[in-house]
Design an enzyme around this catalytic site. Structure first.
Site, PDB file in Angstrom:
ATOM      1  N   HIS A   1      18.940  30.150  34.971  1.00  0.00           N
ATOM      2  CA  HIS A   1      17.662  29.867  35.958  1.00  0.00           C
ATOM      3  C   HIS A   1      17.653  30.916  36.980  1.00  0.00           C
ATOM      4  CE1 HIS A   1      14.656  28.121  38.450  1.00  0.00           C
ATOM      5  NE2 HIS A   1      14.373  27.364  37.385  1.00  0.00           N
TER       6      HIS A   1
ATOM      7  N   GLU B 162      10.446  32.537  31.978  1.00  0.00           N
ATOM      8  CA  GLU B 162      10.221  31.840  33.405  1.00  0.00           C
ATOM      9  C   GLU B 162      10.129  33.169  33.972  1.00  0.00           C
ATOM     10  OE1 GLU B 162      11.057  27.766  34.138  1.00  0.00           O
ATOM     11  OE2 GLU B 162      12.794  28.885  34.721  1.00  0.00           O
TER      12      GLU B 162
ATOM     13  N   GLY C 190       7.669  28.587  41.215  1.00  0.00           N
ATOM     14  CA  GLY C 190       7.404  27.707  42.632  1.00  0.00           C
ATOM     15  C   GLY C 190       6.443  28.495  43.511  1.00  0.00           C
TER      16      GLY C 190
ATOM     17  N   SER D 279       5.149  27.616  37.373  1.00  0.00           N
ATOM     18  CA  SER D 279       4.003  26.855  38.143  1.00  0.00           C
ATOM     19  C   SER D 279       2.953  26.409  36.958  1.00  0.00           C
ATOM     20  CB  SER D 279       3.046  27.946  38.773  1.00  0.00           C
ATOM     21  OG  SER D 279       4.000  28.442  40.004  1.00  0.00           O
TER      22      SER D 279
ATOM     23  N   GLY E 184       8.978  22.664  37.048  1.00  0.00           N
ATOM     24  CA  GLY E 184       9.630  22.387  38.145  1.00  0.00           C
ATOM     25  C   GLY E 184       8.787  21.394  38.964  1.00  0.00           C
TER      26      GLY E 184
ATOM     27  N   GLU F 210      16.811  30.813  40.010  1.00  0.00           N
ATOM     28  CA  GLU F 210      17.357  30.478  41.287  1.00  0.00           C
ATOM     29  C   GLU F 210      18.773  30.618  41.208  1.00  0.00           C
ATOM     30  OE1 GLU F 210      15.440  26.753  41.524  1.00  0.00           O
ATOM     31  OE2 GLU F 210      13.538  27.707  41.639  1.00  0.00           O
TER      32      GLU F 210
ATOM     33  N   ASN G 152      12.742  20.112  35.322  1.00  0.00           N
ATOM     34  CA  ASN G 152      13.693  20.632  36.240  1.00  0.00           C
ATOM     35  C   ASN G 152      13.446  19.999  37.675  1.00  0.00           C
ATOM     36  OD1 ASN G 152      15.668  21.910  37.582  1.00  0.00           O
ATOM     37  ND2 ASN G 152      14.665  23.965  37.215  1.00  0.00           N
ATOM     38  N   TRP G 153      14.355  19.319  37.691  1.00  0.00           N
ATOM     39  CA  TRP G 153      14.223  18.202  39.160  1.00  0.00           C
ATOM     40  C   TRP G 153      14.824  19.230  40.316  1.00  0.00           C
ATOM     41  CZ3 TRP G 153      15.501  12.281  38.264  1.00  0.00           C
ATOM     42  CH2 TRP G 153      14.659  11.987  37.319  1.00  0.00           C
ATOM     43  N   LYS G 154      15.489  20.134  39.937  1.00  0.00           N
ATOM     44  CA  LYS G 154      16.213  20.976  40.969  1.00  0.00           C
ATOM     45  C   LYS G 154      16.954  19.959  42.190  1.00  0.00           C
ATOM     46  CE  LYS G 154      12.527  24.243  40.632  1.00  0.00           C
ATOM     47  NZ  LYS G 154      11.606  25.722  40.799  1.00  0.00           N
TER      48      LYS G 154
HETATM   49  C1  PEP Z   1      11.457  26.064  37.272  1.00  0.00           C
HETATM   50  O1  PEP Z   1      12.134  25.771  38.204  1.00  0.00           O
HETATM   51  O2  PEP Z   1      11.940  26.139  35.977  1.00  0.00           O
HETATM   52  C2  PEP Z   1       9.903  26.211  37.289  1.00  0.00           C
HETATM   53  C3  PEP Z   1       9.440  26.457  36.322  1.00  0.00           C
HETATM   54  O3  PEP Z   1       9.424  25.724  38.569  1.00  0.00           O
HETATM   55  P1  PEP Z   1       8.034  25.534  38.918  1.00  0.00           P
HETATM   56  O4  PEP Z   1       7.031  24.595  37.671  1.00  0.00           O
HETATM   57  O5  PEP Z   1       7.835  24.816  40.211  1.00  0.00           O
HETATM   58  O6  PEP Z   1       7.241  26.939  39.094  1.00  0.00           O
END
Ligand code: PEP
Length: 254
Positions: free
Chosen positions: A97, A168, A174, A213, A234, A99, A10-12
């Site tokens: 998600h 998640e 993050g 993470s 992410g 976010e 997931n490049w966001k």
């Molecule tokens: C995500 O945004 O789905 C995610 C898992 O982010 P990160 O790996 O940076 O925690």
């Protein structure tokens, strides 16, 4: 039939024409061939889907989007429909998600409609679920997960729909602090039982990813957890070497 494993990046809200190219070339250089039991997908922002679709051609890497509208078409300025994502080559779309739940105020009902819209467009929704730190600390994790699951499964037909679930925990995204293998095992076991209760074959074939993470250092211990069928990644998905280490960890796990 065991679920296929997936490592999905997931490049966001990140990337550029040049950095996307460097990232995909870096992944391809480190990973000349994918294992058919372990898929890989990347989810750039909408404008880069065609570019990234071209860059991954012939690699076996799949394309995903980060969001879609619950609407198919019409006067919805700024929205993007599932059929449009499909037309430019997406296989997956992320829905639910945290976010988007936090910053765009997306609720369970909207996420369920988006999940249905994705399926109706021929996309595989990657449905994200998870509790906040406060919810975990107050013992509400199972109620929250059940509420999120029930909302989307109201609109899913387990006999024929294909979905991916991603656990998640919101406090792990993050933050650099992933859930422990014990927590992940508990939740993934719970999710598997929920899916199997809907339909045994559906429950067995539906991948359950962990996200939050996950990185090159913890991938092997997370990949070894029962009922972990991959990762939604992410920040580590923006580094070719780390993303490939995560992929290799999933490939090495039974
Ligand atoms: C995500 O945004 O789905 C995610 C898992 O982010 P990160 O790996 O940076 O925690």
């Amino acid at each position: 039939m065991a679920a296929k494993k997936w490592v999905i990046g997931n490049w966001k809200l990140q990337g550029s024409l040049s950095s996307n190219q460097a990232l995909i070339e870096g992944i391809r250089a480190r990973l000349p061939a994918l294992d058919e039991r372990v898929g890989m997908a990347v989810c750039p922002v909408f404008p880069y889907l065609p570019q990234v679709g071209g860059l991954i051609q012939g690699s076996g890497i799949e394309l995903g989007a980060q969001n879609l509208s619950e609407q198919a078409k019409g006067a919805y300025t700024g929205e993007v429909a599932g059929a449009m994502l499909k037309e430019v080559g997406a296989k997956f779309v992320i829905v639910g998600h945290s976010e988007r739940r936090s910053y765009q105020g997306e609720d369970d009902a909207l996420i369920a409609k988006k999940t249905r819209a994705a399926l109706d467009s021929g996309l595989i929704p990657v449905v994200c679920l998870g509790e906040t730190k406060e919810e975990r600390d107050s013992g509400e994790t199972w109620d929250i997960l059940l509420r999120q699951l029930n909302a989307v499964f109201d609109l899913i037909d387990a006999a024929k729909d294909e979905v991916v679930l991603a656990y998640e925990p919101r406090w792990a995204i993050g933050t650099g602090v992933s859930a422990t293998p014990e927590m992940i095992a508990d939740v993934h076991g719970f999710l598997r039982a929920y899916l199997v209760a809907k339909d045994a074959a559906f429950g067995a074939r539906t991948p359950i990813l962990y996200g939050g993470s996950m990185n090159g250092a913890n991938a092997a211990s997370i990949a070894a957890v029962k009922d972990v069928d991959g990762g939604l990644i992410g920040s580590a998905s923006l580094k070719a070497d780390e993303f490939v280490v995560i992929y290799e960890a999933l490939r090495a796990a039974d």
